[in-house]
Design an enzyme around this catalytic site. Structure first.
Site, mmCIF file in Angstrom:
data_model
loop_
_atom_site.group_PDB
_atom_site.id
_atom_site.type_symbol
_atom_site.label_atom_id
_atom_site.label_comp_id
_atom_site.label_asym_id
_atom_site.label_seq_id
_atom_site.Cartn_x
_atom_site.Cartn_y
_atom_site.Cartn_z
ATOM 1 C CG ASN A 248 -2.389 -0.410 0.924
ATOM 2 O OD1 ASN A 248 -2.652 -0.437 -0.297
ATOM 3 N ND2 ASN A 248 -3.033 -0.844 1.764
ATOM 4 C CB CYS B 84 -4.948 -8.036 2.393
ATOM 5 S SG CYS B 84 -4.743 -6.414 2.715
ATOM 6 C CG PHE B 85 -0.126 -10.078 4.172
ATOM 7 C CD1 PHE B 85 -0.628 -10.539 5.612
ATOM 8 C CD2 PHE B 85 -0.207 -11.057 3.062
ATOM 9 C CE1 PHE B 85 -1.142 -11.696 5.680
ATOM 10 C CE2 PHE B 85 -0.845 -12.405 3.034
ATOM 11 C CZ PHE B 85 -1.066 -12.801 4.490
ATOM 12 C CB CYS B 86 0.123 -3.415 3.818
ATOM 13 S SG CYS B 86 -0.204 -2.981 5.438
ATOM 14 C CG ASN B 87 0.581 -6.892 -1.951
ATOM 15 O OD1 ASN B 87 -0.365 -6.845 -2.748
ATOM 16 N ND2 ASN B 87 1.752 -7.318 -2.119
#
Ligand SMILES: Cc1ncc(COP(=O)(O)O)c(C=O)c1O
Length: 497
Positions: free
Chosen positions: A169, A426-429
């Site tokens: 992100n 979502c692991f900032c993805n």
């Protein structure tokens, strides 16, 4: 190939032997004997691991807190771990030296400057970057480095911001700077199941640049979602076509060598805590000097100017890196970057790379071989199922015996009960997550429309309903060992029905 085939056979053997540890064959064997037997099998199937035995000594010496605490740490892509001696050396330095604010020329100031400059030189030499070509800008973290590029890049109408779907992100956020200045943002999808980008699609998009407007392409050297390692050859291909290249190396550099004498991106971002745990709060923008000249900072601050006048309403930016380091550098912590790099060098980056590769290969085989009594697989892996161009970051979901998702947050909570630290979500993805989980742009738009005010993560989870809003991620690093990998597979087997 032989190694992989044997590994697969071994995975099948373990899987057939016992679901949830309930099968008769397992009953009377002690856990220790079981572990020893599995570790032997692992070592036979992955002989390369044996060559990394020095890292077992390192773990005993430097990371004893892991075993003392019974902790299975599997979130190195979230944050790396520091060795004891890093902290000792940093503390010794802080206790023995008089450090002053580096913005002066007094003796205390000069000591800080010397230490910070030593760290800067070490970052360059670690990445084999020529000081004539590259400079190091210290930042708070990778996100801060990305913001520096985003806010200063000369985006303009007809210009482009091109990026793969699987960016963090903090890279995605640069599109807001591009949009504000009239440049177009375009995404290149990554394609399931491997979650790699189609090179032909990327090259076609690179060919479409308007030669009159500056254009920036960004991608992760390693996806923090899928572990995919995108080709570094894209850097030269993009530069030949007139693009500036931003390489997000945050998830790549902790366990892979980045050689900036070979691949020469314009901008590289990273966080040091992901590489060696300490200090947190320090990262870098490693930038080509020529590329830095193209950036225009939207403001100035203490430390970033050569001269500024209130009366004349003028300022002259400082040359090079200084123009990008706002205010006082974290001079108490930056000397620990030098210590951390020495630590990784002494451990051997190539050794760390070999170890996490072997462990990741074994984990993939084991997890993919787990099947419920219904023969349905326990695990869907998002990303490559082989070690070809992938790192030791694995994202997946667990399913029940009828194939329904088991909630990823509940997996994280249950792992926590076993003192296993992993990550879910979502692991900032979000881009990689959406493509991996089959969440179409329409689904996502509908979800946003259902919560027009301010969508929370809980709203989003409700919206995707029977699908999954995220995944589970495990990732390996400097102190990982076969017992950690084994502990996770044992945990996974608990879900077999
Ligand atoms: C690939 C990637 N890029 C950027 C970041 C952002 O790093 P930081 O949170 O340290 O700014 C992360 C963090 O997980 C990452 O994995």
């Amino acid at each position: 190939m032989r190694q992989r085939a044997e590994g697969s056979r071994e995975a099948a053997r373990l899987n057939n032997r016992g679901r949830s540890g309930q099968d008769a064959g397992m009953g009377n064997r002690s856990a220790a004997a079981e572990l020893a037997s599995e570790q032997r099998a692992f070592r036979e199937a992955w002989p390369d691991y044996e060559a990394t035995a020095a890292l077992d000594d390192l773990r005993a010496r430097e990371f004893a807190r892991l075993d003392a605490d019974g902790h299975v740490y599997l979130d190195y892509t979230g944050g790396g771990l520091y060795g004891d001696s890093q902290i000792r050396l940093h503390l010794d330095l802080l206790r023995s030296r008089v450090l002053g604010n580096p913005h002066s020329a007094n003796p205390a100031s000069m000591i800080s400057t010397e230490l910070v400059e030593a760290a800067r030189r070490h970052v360059l030499s670690f990445f084999r970057a020529s000081p004539d070509e590259y400079c190091v800008i210290f930042t708070a973290n990778a996100s801060h480095a990305l913001k520096l590029v985003g806010e200063s890049y000369p985006f303009a109408p007809h210009g482009r911001f091109l990026l793969t779907f699987d960016n963090h992100n903090s890279v995605n956020g640069i599109r807001e700077f591009a949009r504000a200045r009239g440049a177009e943002t375009r995404y290149i999808p990554v394609l399931p199941p491997d979650l790699r980008a189609d090179p032909a699609a990327l090259l076609a998009a690179l060919d479409e640049r308007d030669a009159a407007a500056p254009s920036l392409v960004a991608y992760p050297a390693q996806s923090n979602f899928s572990g995919v390692q995108h080709p570094l050859a894209w850097i030269g291909a993009a530069q030949e076509r007139g693009w500036d290249v931003l390489l997000d190396a945050a998830a790549f550099v902790p366990t892979n060598r980045l050689d900036l004498s070979r691949a020469r991106p314009d901008f590289v971002v990273l966080s040091f805590y992901k590489m060696f745990g300490h200090p947190t709060g320090a990262g870098a923008l490693v930038a080509r000097r020529a590329a830095l000249e193209k950036l225009h900072r939207p403001w100035f601050a203490g430390g970033t100017i050569s001269v500024a006048s209130v009366g004349a309403d003028r300022y002259v930016p400082a040359p090079g890196a200084s123009a990008f380091e706002d205010g006082t550098l974290d001079y108490g912590n930056l000397p620990a970057v030098d210590i951390g790099l020495q630590f990784v060098e002494a451990a051997g980056l190539d050794l760390i790379h070999r170890r996490v590769r072997a462990l990741a290969g074994w984990l993939i085989e084991q997890l993919l071989s787990l099947r419920h009594g219904t023969r349905r697989p326990l695990v869907t892996l998002y990303g490559p199922a082989t070690l070809e161009a992938r790192g030791a970051t694995l994202a997946f979901n667990f399913h029940d015996a009828s194939g329904r998702f088991i909630d990823h947050q509940s997996i994280e909570a249950r792992a926590g009960d076993r003192r296993i630290s992993l990550r879910s979500g979502c692991f900032c993805n979000p881009g990689a997550g959406e493509l991996a989980l089959g969440l179409s742009p329409q689904t996502m738009s509908n979800c946003f429309a259902q919560s027009p005010e301010r969508m929370t993560y809980a709203d989003f989870r409700r919206c995707v309903d029977s699908g999954s809003s995220g995944a589970v991620r495990i990732s390996l690093g400097i102190a990982s060992n076969v017992a950690d990998a084994h502990a996770f597979v044992t945990f996974a087997r608990e879900f077999l029905l």
